[in-house]
Design an enzyme around this catalytic site. Structure first.
Site, mmCIF file in Angstrom:
data_model
loop_
_atom_site.group_PDB
_atom_site.id
_atom_site.type_symbol
_atom_site.label_atom_id
_atom_site.label_comp_id
_atom_site.label_asym_id
_atom_site.label_seq_id
_atom_site.Cartn_x
_atom_site.Cartn_y
_atom_site.Cartn_z
ATOM 1 N N GLY A 33 0.812 -1.206 0.000
ATOM 2 C CA GLY A 33 0.000 0.000 0.000
ATOM 3 C C GLY A 33 0.845 1.255 0.000
ATOM 4 C CB ALA A 87 -3.982 -0.244 9.470
ATOM 5 C CG ASP A 88 -7.433 -0.167 4.548
ATOM 6 O OD1 ASP A 88 -6.857 0.667 3.824
ATOM 7 O OD2 ASP A 88 -7.457 -1.383 4.296
ATOM 8 N N GLY A 99 -6.568 -4.470 3.759
ATOM 9 C CA GLY A 99 -6.955 -5.096 2.511
ATOM 10 C C GLY A 99 -7.456 -4.138 1.463
ATOM 11 N N GLY A 100 -7.392 -2.830 1.758
ATOM 12 C CA GLY A 100 -7.785 -1.859 0.745
ATOM 13 C C GLY A 100 -6.943 -1.964 -0.513
ATOM 14 C CD GLU A 107 -1.647 -6.220 3.296
ATOM 15 O OE1 GLU A 107 -1.235 -5.206 2.722
ATOM 16 O OE2 GLU A 107 -2.789 -6.304 3.808
ATOM 17 C CE LYS A 125 -5.837 5.859 6.203
ATOM 18 N NZ LYS A 125 -4.628 5.296 5.616
#
Length: 231
Positions: A33, A87-88, A99-100, A107, A125
């Site tokens: 990401g 992290a989202d 998982g975005g 991961e 976040k």
């Protein structure tokens, strides 16, 4: 500071953390990401201290290699001291939605074997309760509709992730992703276990059973270090 500036700030902080806490010659676990990319860029400056990295996606592998960082298959590694990833969403216990970027399964695999999970994120976040960000669920394509019905029964609204051309998004593992909107996740550990037990689910983007050990959180005041109880 802009969000991109905060991401760079925590990426650089994570590289310092690794330099100060991980011995030379180790292999570093690296997530996927935009925030993880900032860590990779910062790690490049100290890459000669380490043997290389274990990657969580094809995209991360390409970025690591572009910096001349050797990439190992996880099967080649006996132990992994640290895993660094974004992290989202992250709550006060260190549980996360991830998982975005579509790499949630790999991961989760890499995170599961690491001694320490370092989350890097900007302050937006941090949440009190997970669920405002749609929850990704990686599914075997033939199970998509059946899994969607079960997610809807939980009160969520599952939406198939698609590419710009309208075709289903396909993960590095050849699967599809349902993004579930409208869930208020009061017990992420229980929900993670439940959804992961459904036939056809590869994994859910809840990282609660193995959450973060610490979070380097980018704020207007600088980087805050948040530590969490053992998971």
């Amino acid at each position: 500071m802009t969000q991109d500036e905060l991401k760079r700030l925590v990426g650089e902080a994570a590289a310092r953390y690794v330099t100060e806490n991980v011995p030379q010659g180790a292999v570093i676990g690296v997530g996927t990401g935009s925030t993880a990319n900032c860590f990779i860029d910062a790690l490049a400056a100290v890459k000669d201290r380490y043997r290389g990295a274990v990657s969580s996606s094809v995209a991360t592998t390409e970025r690591l290699k572009s910096h001349g960082i050797k990439v190992f298959d996880l099967n080649e590694i006996e132990s992994l001291q640290v895993y660094v990833d974004g992290a989202d969403e992250i709550d006060g216990s260190g549980a996360m939605i991830k998982g975005g970027g579509g790499a949630l399964t790999r991961e989760k695999i890499v995170a599961s074997v690491a001694e320490t999970f370092v989350c890097i994120a900007d302050a937006s976040k941090r949440v009190a309760v997970l669920g405002q960000f749609p929850l990704p669920v990686e599914v075997v394509p033939m199970a998509r509709t059946a899994i969607g019905r079960r997610l809807a029964a939980l009160g969520g609204v599952p939406v198939l992730r698609v590419k710009q051309d309208g075709a289903p998004y396909v993960t590095d593992n050849g699967n599809e992703i349902l993004d579930v909107k409208g869930l208020r996740i009061d017990d992420p550990r229980a929900l993670e276990a439940a959804i992961n037990g459904w036939p056809g689910v590869v994994t859910v983007g809840l990282f609660a059973q193995r959450g973060a050990d610490l979070c380097l959180l980018g704020t207007e005041r600088g980087v805050e270090t948040l530590r969490y109880a053992a998971h």
